[in-house]
Design an enzyme around this catalytic site. Structure first.
Site, PDB file in Angstrom:
ATOM      1  N   ARG A  92       0.489  -1.227  -0.106  1.00 48.12           N
ATOM      2  CA  ARG A  92       0.005  -0.093   0.181  1.00 48.12           C
ATOM      3  C   ARG A  92       1.186   1.039   0.001  1.00 48.12           C
ATOM      4  NH1 ARG A  92      -4.968  -1.478  -0.050  1.00 48.12           N
ATOM      5  NH2 ARG A  92      -5.900  -3.483   1.118  1.00 48.12           N
ATOM      6  N   ASN A 108      12.440   0.639   1.434  1.00 52.05           N
ATOM      7  CA  ASN A 108      11.551  -0.174   1.042  1.00 52.05           C
ATOM      8  C   ASN A 108      12.729  -0.975   0.102  1.00 52.05           C
ATOM      9  OD1 ASN A 108       8.909  -1.353  -0.229  1.00 52.05           O
ATOM     10  ND2 ASN A 108       8.937   0.195  -1.335  1.00 52.05           N
ATOM     11  N   THR A 109      12.134  -2.566  -0.126  1.00 51.67           N
ATOM     12  CA  THR A 109      13.009  -3.305  -1.561  1.00 51.67           C
ATOM     13  C   THR A 109      11.623  -3.699  -1.996  1.00 51.67           C
ATOM     14  OG1 THR A 109      11.739  -4.601  -0.431  1.00 51.67           O
ATOM     15  CG2 THR A 109      13.153  -4.615   0.464  1.00 51.67           C
ATOM     16  N   HIS A 110      12.477  -3.122  -3.749  1.00 49.36           N
ATOM     17  CA  HIS A 110      11.364  -3.306  -4.908  1.00 49.36           C
ATOM     18  C   HIS A 110      12.039  -4.536  -5.645  1.00 49.36           C
ATOM     19  CE1 HIS A 110       8.704  -1.957  -7.494  1.00 49.36           C
ATOM     20  NE2 HIS A 110       9.247  -1.836  -9.149  1.00 49.36           N
ATOM     21  N   GLY A 144       6.903  10.206  -2.821  1.00 50.24           N
ATOM     22  CA  GLY A 144       6.181   9.237  -5.175  1.00 50.24           C
ATOM     23  C   GLY A 144       6.120   7.723  -4.549  1.00 50.24           C
TER      24      GLY A 144
END
Ligand code: GAR
Length: 202
Positions: A92, A108-110, A144
C-alpha cells in the site's frame, strides 16, 4: 555495540522479512527487529511468531480513507519508537503525512531496477516490456511511488520462458541480500539516510 531497532511492515508472505529476521538473530548483526506490522492478516505474521516478535495489524479496509489508516499506522509505529522502518512487501502507498513522520528513516525493497518498473507489478511489467534484464532495489521512501533515493541495486537477467513467478523467485534472493546489507550499513553508519536524501534532492 549500538543496535539499530527496526520495525518491518508487510502485506504478504514475508519471505524477505524472514531472511532479515534470520540475519538479525546473529549476535554480530547490528540491528534488531522489534515489531512487525501489516495492513491485512498477512501470512508473514507466522515468521514474527516463530521469532517471538510482537505484531500489530492496522487493516486498511476498516478505515474510511488512506489518511485515516496512515494516522493509525503512525500511532502504532510510534509506540515502538524504531530507529528505522522497513517496508518489506508492504503493498500500500503510505500517505504523505506518515512518510513525513518517518523520513528519511523509512526504506523499501522493490523487485525491479528502479527507476525502471515502479509500482505494484514491477516483475510483471518488466516481462511485459520485452527487456532482457531487470533487477532489485532498496530505496528510501519519499512521497512518490518507488521514486526515493536508491541505496542499493543489482541487475538480474530475464531468461527466455521466464514467467512472473519464476522471475520473482530469482529476484527475491537478491533483494534479501541487498536488504540485509543495507540495514547493516545503516546501523554501522556507513549509510547516512539524511545525506543520501539530501544528495538525491540536489
Ligand atoms: C518483494 O519482492 C517486494 O520487493 C515486493 O513484494 C515482494 C514481497 O515478498 N514489493 C513490492 O513490489 C512493492 N512495490 P515477501 O512478502 O515474500 O517478502
Amino acid at each position: 555495540m549500538r543496535v539499530l531497532t527496526v520495525a518491518v511492515l508487510i502485506s504478504g508472505a514475508g519471505s524477505n522479512l524472514r531472511a532479515l529476521l534470520e540475519a538479525a538473530s546473529a549476535p554480530d548483526y547490528p540491528a534488531r527487529i522489534i515489531a512487525i506490522g501489516a495492513d491485512r492478516e498477512a501470512a508473514g505474521f507466522e515468521h514474527a511468531e516463530a521469532f517471538g516478535i510482537p505484531t500489530f495489524l492496522v487493516p486498511f479496509r476498516e478505515f474510511e480513507s488512506r489518511e485515516a489508516w496512515g494516522r493509525e499506522l503512525g500511532v502504532q509505529l510510534a509506540a515502538w519508537q524504531p530507529d528505522l522502518v522497513v517496508l518489506s512487501g508492504m503493498m500500500r502507498l503510505l500517505p504523505a503525512d506518515l512518510v513525513a513522520q518517518w523520513a528519511p528513516r523509512i526504506i523499501n525493497t522493490h523487485p525491479a531496477y528502479l527507476p525502471e518498473f515502479p509500482g505494484a507489478h514491477g516483475v510483471r511489467d518488466a516481462i511485459a516490456s520485452g527487456t532482457t534484464q531487470t533487477g532489485a532495489s532498496v530505496i528510501v521512501v519519499d512521497h512518490g511511488i518507488d521514486s526515493g533515493p536508491i541505496l542499493a541495486q543489482e541487475r538480474i537477467a530475464i531468461l527466455p520462458g521466464d514467467d512472473e513467478a519464476a522471475l520473482h523467485e530469482r529476484i527475491k534472493p537478491v533483494e534479501r541480500r541487498l536488504l540485509i546489507d543495507v540495514v547493516r550499513r545503516i546501523a554501522t553508519g556507513e549509510i547516512d539516510l539524511s545525506a543520501a536524501t539530501a544528495a538525491a534532492s540536489n
